[in-house]
Design an enzyme around this catalytic site. Structure first.
Site, PDB file in Angstrom:
ATOM      1  N   ASP A  10     -22.624  -5.835 -66.257  1.00  0.00           N
ATOM      2  CA  ASP A  10     -22.296  -5.525 -64.728  1.00  0.00           C
ATOM      3  C   ASP A  10     -23.945  -5.468 -64.402  1.00  0.00           C
ATOM      4  OD1 ASP A  10     -19.744  -5.827 -65.450  1.00  0.00           O
ATOM      5  OD2 ASP A  10     -19.609  -2.969 -65.768  1.00  0.00           O
ATOM      6  N   ASP A  60     -13.846 -10.474 -69.732  1.00  0.00           N
ATOM      7  CA  ASP A  60     -13.103 -10.050 -69.090  1.00  0.00           C
ATOM      8  C   ASP A  60     -12.855  -9.773 -67.199  1.00  0.00           C
ATOM      9  OD1 ASP A  60     -11.882  -7.530 -68.172  1.00  0.00           O
ATOM     10  OD2 ASP A  60     -12.949  -6.154 -67.771  1.00  0.00           O
ATOM     11  N   LEU A  61     -11.278 -10.792 -67.324  1.00  0.00           N
ATOM     12  CA  LEU A  61     -10.980 -10.689 -65.703  1.00  0.00           C
ATOM     13  C   LEU A  61      -9.656 -10.404 -65.325  1.00  0.00           C
ATOM     14  CD1 LEU A  61     -12.009 -14.650 -66.309  1.00  0.00           C
ATOM     15  CD2 LEU A  61     -13.290 -13.574 -65.782  1.00  0.00           C
ATOM     16  N   LYS A  62      -9.375  -9.056 -66.521  1.00  0.00           N
ATOM     17  CA  LYS A  62      -7.949  -8.922 -65.616  1.00  0.00           C
ATOM     18  C   LYS A  62      -7.232  -9.043 -64.830  1.00  0.00           C
ATOM     19  CE  LYS A  62      -9.934  -3.968 -66.021  1.00  0.00           C
ATOM     20  NZ  LYS A  62     -11.627  -4.481 -66.560  1.00  0.00           N
ATOM     21  N   PRO A  67       2.991 -15.943 -63.808  1.00  0.00           N
ATOM     22  CA  PRO A  67       2.795 -16.960 -65.944  1.00  0.00           C
ATOM     23  C   PRO A  67       2.711 -18.177 -65.217  1.00  0.00           C
ATOM     24  CG  PRO A  67       5.298 -15.620 -65.751  1.00  0.00           C
ATOM     25  CD  PRO A  67       4.814 -16.088 -63.642  1.00  0.00           C
ATOM     26  N   ARG A 206     -22.760   1.404 -68.172  1.00  0.00           N
ATOM     27  CA  ARG A 206     -24.591   1.965 -66.972  1.00  0.00           C
ATOM     28  C   ARG A 206     -24.926   2.445 -67.754  1.00  0.00           C
ATOM     29  NH1 ARG A 206     -20.738   3.227 -62.021  1.00  0.00           N
ATOM     30  NH2 ARG A 206     -19.028   3.029 -64.213  1.00  0.00           N
TER      31      ARG A 206
END
Length: 233
Positions: A10, A60-62, A67, A206
């Site tokens: 991140d 990690d795009l969630k 659909p 972190r």
């Protein structure tokens, strides 16, 4: 063997993300690219952090939409060959199934309940009752729809493992080494506790990337897991 850790890259820019990736890749199994970085740089950030390394990519795009839209999005990133791609299990069985069918070579990882949410926050959005009940329902729904991985808090990992069996990859954010700041995570555990509960892959950001030397921090954590027997040697 690299530790079962997905380092959350991140970073504020692609140069920093690439530098972190180079530092930690010798010690961990997976590099995680999140929504903010991907929206800013697109597929180029994937190539930048991956380089020539063998480390797996976790995108990690969630995804959470109808659909057809999720299927199109999953198909559009499948060419990047991510090992994992996240979708929200709350999008429903048809949405999860659409992602699975659109990206068959990628493990679709269904997010159950975000680790930043406690029971009060869940209640505020209409999800009454203990978080673990919502996690259980969403985990079963997602696996029945074809998801081969699940994202859940380490506090629910043992319960989810008992529900879905040994063949589903359990990914746990909310992992903090002993003494590390909890930050914006509400449901957390140490790496050792998460693995003991049945997690396969620990998402840690972190505590590694904000360390003075991210590579050294990743190496130390990997060594500690191996020493305690929590990580495969």
């Amino acid at each position: 063997m690299a530790a079962p850790i997905a380092v959350a890259l991140d970073a504020p820019d692609v140069e920093t993300a690439s530098r972190w990736a180079a530092a930690v890749a010798p010690h961990v199994s997976t590099l995680k690219v999140g929504l903010e970085l991907y929206l800013r740089y697109g597929p180029a950030v994937v190539e930048a952090v991956r380089g020539a390394r063998e480390t797996a990519l976790f995108l990690d795009l969630k995804l959470h939409d109808i659909p057809a839209t999720v299927a199109g999005a999953a198909r559009s990133v499948a060419g990047l060959a991510p090992a994992f791609l996240t979708v929200h299990a709350a999008g429903g069985a048809d949405m999860v199934r659409a992602a699975v069918e659109a990206a068959p070579e990628t493990r679709i990882a269904a997010v159950t309940v975000l680790t930043s949410l406690d029971e009060a926050a869940l209640g505020a959005v209409g999800m009454r009752g203990p978080a673990r009940d919502a996690v259980r329902r969403l985990a079963v729904l997602a696996v029945e729809a074809g998801a081969r991985a699940l994202v859940c808090s380490p506090q629910e990992a043992a319960m989810v493992r008992a529900e879905v069996g040994p063949d589903v990859t359990l990914i746990t954010p909310g992992v903090r080494p002993a003494g590390a700041a909890q930050g914006d995570q509400a449901r957390v555990a140490t790496p050792e506790a998460a693995l003991a509960a049945g997690a396969d892959l620990l998402v840690i950001g972190r505590p590694i990337t904000r360390a003075p030397d991210p590579g050294a921090a990743a190496a130390a954590l990997a060594a500690e897991l191996q020493k305690t027997g929590a990580s495969p040697s």
